[in-house]
Design a protein around this motif. Structure first.
Motif, mmCIF file in Angstrom:
data_model
loop_
_atom_site.group_PDB
_atom_site.id
_atom_site.type_symbol
_atom_site.label_atom_id
_atom_site.label_comp_id
_atom_site.label_asym_id
_atom_site.label_seq_id
_atom_site.Cartn_x
_atom_site.Cartn_y
_atom_site.Cartn_z
ATOM 1 N N GLY A 548 26.306 64.812 -46.461
ATOM 2 C CA GLY A 548 25.073 66.018 -46.161
ATOM 3 C C GLY A 548 25.560 65.610 -44.928
ATOM 4 N N ASP A 573 19.983 59.799 -52.684
ATOM 5 C CA ASP A 573 20.136 61.397 -52.268
ATOM 6 C C ASP A 573 21.128 61.268 -52.714
ATOM 7 O OD1 ASP A 573 17.525 61.793 -52.015
ATOM 8 O OD2 ASP A 573 17.695 62.130 -50.146
ATOM 9 N N GLU A 574 22.483 60.812 -52.077
ATOM 10 C CA GLU A 574 23.553 60.502 -52.123
ATOM 11 C C GLU A 574 24.558 60.505 -53.785
ATOM 12 O OE1 GLU A 574 25.435 57.921 -48.229
ATOM 13 O OE2 GLU A 574 25.023 56.888 -50.358
ATOM 14 N N ARG A 577 23.896 64.510 -54.889
ATOM 15 C CA ARG A 577 24.879 65.150 -54.345
ATOM 16 C C ARG A 577 26.770 65.217 -55.352
ATOM 17 N NH1 ARG A 577 22.427 63.616 -49.432
ATOM 18 N NH2 ARG A 577 21.543 65.077 -48.804
#
Length: 605
Positions: A548, A573-574, A577
């Motif tokens: 991020g 969240d990682e 991505r």
């Protein structure tokens, strides 16, 4: 063939172009591939069939066509010399039959067998005495031979496929203590049927096989006879209800049922065969009908006793049949039942002709249940609890007690209930003593939102709520333009969270959770139970930018590699991505795409 273990290592090396710098990042993906186990014995078992045993205990039948039939169990040499080593049998596709006595001698230690689609017949004694714990019979099977699975005492249940049209004598019989509790028949079978795990012919006039592990049975009204040896040596059987309609009970029909405590012979019975209830050592009473029937030698009340003392002793008693201790016959004056008791010097008691009646029932309400109580009715053999459902009376329980807890009732709902008495194996069907029962009404419990999460990347929210007892499912509603609209009404009762779709930033949403209980959605007080969720402006998701920081670099690649190897897992969240191809799985494909982007070969969109 020698067993080999091959270890492999897959590595991904990334070479960065431009400055000529080289970065190597290795992802270890180790795996083992086991080759075929070593064969220790083999032979033939059919014109085009062979068998082989490997050193892991698997005996495989392969080839095409029918297996040999063996006249005697010792004629089969399948697995000969390796009976202690054989654990399982795999029959491969192409085999069309399993021969008589195929596995009963050298393969009886097996616990598992694979029978493929295409096998049409299982021969007599094929698996007798095997220690199978389960069997899966394919739909192609049409016949099962005599004693095919006899004395497979570890079997717990069997399902008869739809195309089976012939089942031989004692196919699933056990003469030792058995775990078999149910034999179920595919409803589409045209020749056989089953009720409560007991197997009958299609019209249920004849009992085909009784699973010896069952402890009780209520036979259907359609049954016309109980054949010889039907329940022979069913040592776990404690109670049986013989319906009015059965005309004959065959020789040794219940012999050796050593836990059977009592029996009532219905008025329809015309004959009881020799030894019908012989050696039922726990039996203390038998009730015989008013009619004069034919009763065979040692039919009721006798058990086998060993010799006592020595032949030269004055008190020597030979082995053989003797009357059970504390055994009594209940019969009517002047009938064959009384004469049988007198001839065999068995204690008896004459019955009176009493008008049948059902008990008066009272109840106590509970939470989702009611407790029924009644006084015993003279000469009643059992009681049945019946409930009226959609205008029809249904018996839900048979009991010898004078109380019963009726459960799984809807709170506050009225139910019509009656208790019937059984006389001479026949229910006295009269619902005039019916009562209305009502369990306690339940105060509604609503799902309460306990936590709200927000994802700025996708502009989504997730809500969690408290579980509601007896909820069938949950629903989520959103208040839009002055009306409540359903967002999802098919959330399983086991799930207590909801994730919204992507929403417009800058908006507020009023959200409520409802539970469906007893077929009704609990939508009352919905406004006071609602929560408000605000959607703020989210950030743009940059696929491949795992950490991020706004850039896709070797650091991101390293984090993905560490996640795949299990060394350091990514956060939620990682993961979003890192999953650059959007398939929901983080793997080598994602690493390759990130690497191609870093090298400038193919940029991520």
């Amino acid at each position: 063939m020698k067993k080999r273990i091959i270890s492999g290592l897959a590595a991904l090396a990334i070479v960065l172009s431009g400055s000529g710098a080289v970065f190597g990042n290795v992802v270890d993906l180790q795996f083992d591939i086991a080759a075929s186990a070593e064969s220790v014995a083999s032979g033939t078992c059919g014109e085009n069939l062979t068998w082989s045993l490997d050193n892991e205990g698997t005996l495989t039948i392969r080839g095409t066509g029918e297996m040999n039939n063996y006249v005697h169990s010792y004629d089969s040499d399948i697995g000969k010399g390796y009976s202690k080593s054989i654990k399982r049998i795999v029959i491969e596709e192409g085999v069309t039959s399993i021969g008589n006595n195929a596995f009963t001698t050298y393969c009886n230690g097996i616990t598992d067998v694979t029978i493929p689609e295409g096998v049409t017949s299982i021969g007599a004694n094929a698996f007798e005495l095997c220690r199978l714990t389960s069997i899966n019979l394919p739909d192609s099977v049409t016949s099962i031979g005599d004693f095919a699975f006899a004395d497979c005492t570890k079997l717990k249940s069997v399902t008869i496929p739809r195309n089976v049209s012939s089942i031989g004598k004692n196919a699933f019989k056990s003469w030792f203590e058995s775990d078999l509790e149910s034999i179920n028949v595919d409803p589409d079978n045209s020749y056989y049927s089953s009720v409560d795990g007991v197997m009958y012919n299609k019209d249920m006039t004849k009992l085909v096989t009784f699973p010896c592990g069952k402890t009780s049975v209520t036979l259907p009204d359609t049954l016309t006879s109980i054949d010889e040896n039907t329940f022979y040596e069913c040592e776990k059987l404690e109670s049986v209800i013989i319906p009015n309609g059965v005309k004959s009970i065959g020789e040794s029909a219940f012999e050796g049922c050593r836990k059977l405590k009592s029996v009532t012979i219905p008025e329809s019975v015309e004959s009881i065969g020799k030894d019908a209830f012989y050696d039922c050592t726990a039996m203390t009473s038998a009730t015989l009908p008013k009619s004069n029937i034919k009763i065979g030698n040692y039919a009721i009340g006798y058990c086998y006793h060993l010799a006592e003392g020595y032949p030269w002793s004055p008190n020597f008693v030979e082995d053989g049949p003797r009357v059970n201790q504390n055994f009594k016959i209940y019969c009517y004056e002047g009938t064959s039942g009384e004469q049988y008791a007198k001839n065999n010097k068995i204690a008896y008691e004459l019955r009176e002709d009493i008008e049948p009646a059902n008990p008066v029932v009272t109840y106590t309400p509970g939470d989702g249940c009611v407790t029924l109580k009644w006084k015993a009715v003279k000469n009643a053999e059992k009681y049945a609890v019946a409930v009226e459902v959609d205008g029809k009376w249904t018996i839900v329980e048979n009991t010898s007690d004078t109380s019963f807890v009726l459960r799984n009732l809807k709170p506050g709902v009225n139910y019509s209930v009656a208790v019937l008495s059984m006389f001479d194996s026949k229910w006295y069907v009269n619902y005039s003593n019916m009562i209305t029962v009502t369990p306690y009404a339940k105060t509604p419990v609503y799902p309460i939102v306990t936590n709200t999460e927000y994802n700025e990347i996708y502009n989504q929210f997730r809500i969690h709520w408290s579980e509601v007892e007896d909820a069938e499912k949950y629903g989520v509603a959103v208040y839009i333009k002055g009306k409540w609209k359903i967002a999802d009404q098919n959330i399983p009762a086991t799930k207590t969270s909801f994730t919204s779709p992507k929403l417009t930033p800058g908006h507020q949403y009023k959200v409520a959770v409802c539970a469906k209980v007893n077929g009704n959605w609990q939508t009352d007080k919905i406004n006071s139970r609602a929560v408000t969720v605000t959607i703020v402006k989210g950030t743009t998701l940059l696929k491949g930018d795992v950490n991020g920081d706004g850039e896709i670099t070797v650091t991101d690649l390293t984090k993905v590699a560490a996640h795949i190897k299990g060394k350091k897992l990514l956060s939620d969240d990682e993961k979003l991505r890192a999953d650059v191809n959007g398939d929901g799985i983080i793997n080598i494909t994602d690493i390759s795409k990130i690497a191609a982007h870093i090298k400038g070969e193919k940029l991520l969109s």
